[in-house]
Design an enzyme around this catalytic site. Structure first.
Site, PDB file in Angstrom:
ATOM      1  N   TYR A  52       0.826  -1.206   0.000  1.00 54.97           N
ATOM      2  CA  TYR A  52       0.000   0.000   0.000  1.00 54.97           C
ATOM      3  C   TYR A  52       0.867   1.265   0.000  1.00 54.97           C
ATOM      4  O   TYR A  52       0.362   2.355  -0.237  1.00 54.97           O
ATOM      5  CB  TYR A  52      -0.921   0.051   1.216  1.00 54.97           C
ATOM      6  CG  TYR A  52      -1.913  -1.074   1.332  1.00 54.97           C
ATOM      7  CD1 TYR A  52      -2.076  -2.031   0.327  1.00 54.97           C
ATOM      8  CD2 TYR A  52      -2.703  -1.191   2.468  1.00 54.97           C
ATOM      9  CE1 TYR A  52      -2.983  -3.061   0.471  1.00 54.97           C
ATOM     10  CE2 TYR A  52      -3.619  -2.215   2.609  1.00 54.97           C
ATOM     11  CZ  TYR A  52      -3.755  -3.166   1.618  1.00 54.97           C
ATOM     12  OH  TYR A  52      -4.649  -4.181   1.764  1.00 54.97           O
ATOM     13  N   HIS A 110       0.823 -11.571   2.829  1.00 55.08           N
ATOM     14  CA  HIS A 110      -0.249 -10.962   2.054  1.00 55.08           C
ATOM     15  C   HIS A 110      -0.980 -11.954   1.153  1.00 55.08           C
ATOM     16  O   HIS A 110      -2.182 -11.833   0.948  1.00 55.08           O
ATOM     17  CB  HIS A 110       0.312  -9.800   1.227  1.00 55.08           C
ATOM     18  CG  HIS A 110      -0.659  -8.697   0.997  1.00 55.08           C
ATOM     19  ND1 HIS A 110      -0.286  -7.391   0.795  1.00 55.08           N
ATOM     20  CD2 HIS A 110      -2.010  -8.690   0.937  1.00 55.08           C
ATOM     21  CE1 HIS A 110      -1.356  -6.634   0.628  1.00 55.08           C
ATOM     22  NE2 HIS A 110      -2.406  -7.403   0.700  1.00 55.08           N
TER      23      HIS A 110
END
Length: 280
Positions: A52, A110
């Protein structure tokens, strides 16, 4: 006025708020202000990731907040390209430097990146990171049952959390059951669906009118009653507060079932490669 958010106890003895705040695309000073607003609204679980590119913004919001650090749960995630053991540890250390925090509260793999097949090494690295005190709790994201079993068998350590795509079009009943059977708390990314079309579903609108709530509140409450932890995203304080205000009403069993019945074969956005989806 902040909201009173219930807490779950995870399998490692740490706690996790029953709803979190998604920070995807919240970067820079503007992102910091949005995240700070979320904290002030009552969110105590902040969900970030290396991919991000906003760990710095999250850390800055934490520092600016008047909320004691120990009351906040800051999450980040290890990208698929960094699964090799030594590199994974370096990435965790890099997350600490980027955020400016002494410790992260939850760190996830992730996604398993099965083509590279190094996620077991990545899990060993997260176990080591927890033992070294770099992170308090460790988990995974987008792991299927076979991925979970492999890392548990290898290390004897089960993830505390598995964050997966979960919304009414993709209710993930089998995955939620698999997580629960292993003592893992399921978190929901994209809890309102990627295109938000679920908000205009007639059954959702009807239930929302019945309770005098918004469609988004009804769906987030559905997540809560499934025992999953939704991670909605909202940049403005009004929507942040609305999304958080889901603990003072309850859906009936039939309403929960009606929302779950919206699940469909294409609910996962068939053809979407998790390797390229930016949330990963």
């Amino acid at each position: 006025m902040t909201q009173d958010v219930p807490q779950y106890e995870l399998d490692d003895g740490t706690t996790l708020p029953a709803i979190g705040f998604g920070t995807y695309r919240l970067t820079g000073e503007e992102g910091t202000r949005s995240i700070l607003s979320a904290i002030e609204s009552g969110y105590r679980l902040l969900d970030s990731a290396v991919n991000y590119q906003n760990e710095d913004a999250v850390g800055e919001a934490v520092r600016r907040s008047a909320v004691p650090r120990e009351e906040l749960r800051v999450t980040s995630k290890l990208p698929g390209r960094d699964h090799a053991y030594a590199r994974a540890l370096e990435t965790v250390e890099g997350s600490l430097r980027a955020s400016g925090l002494d410790q992260l509260d939850l760190y996830l793999i992730h996604w398993p990146n099965p083509i590279e097949d190094l996620y077991v090494q990545a899990w060993r690295a997260l176990v080591e990171a927890r033992e070294r005190g770099l992170v308090r709790s460790i988990g995974v994201s987008n792991f299927l049952p076979e991925h979970l079993d492999r890392i548990i068998e290898d290390t004897g350590v089960a993830p505390s959390v598995n964050q997966v795509e979960l919304h009414p079009y993709f209710p993930q009943a089998e995955q939620r059951a698999a997580d629960a059977a292993r003592g893992i708390r399921t978190e929901s990314w994209s809890p309102l669906g990627r295109a938000n079309s679920v908000l205009s579903e007639p059954v959702v609108e009807t239930i929302a009118r019945t309770h005098g709530r918004s469609a988004a509140q009804v769906i987030l409450r559905w997540h809560v009653q499934l025992g999953a932890v939704p991670i909605p995203k909202a940049s403005g304080p009004e929507r942040q507060t609305e999304n958080l205000s889901v603990f003072d009403f309850e859906l009936s069993e039939s309403e929960v079932e009606a929302i779950s019945a919206l699940g469909r074969a294409d609910g996962r956005n068939k053809g979407q490669d998790p390797a390229t989806h930016q949330e990963f």
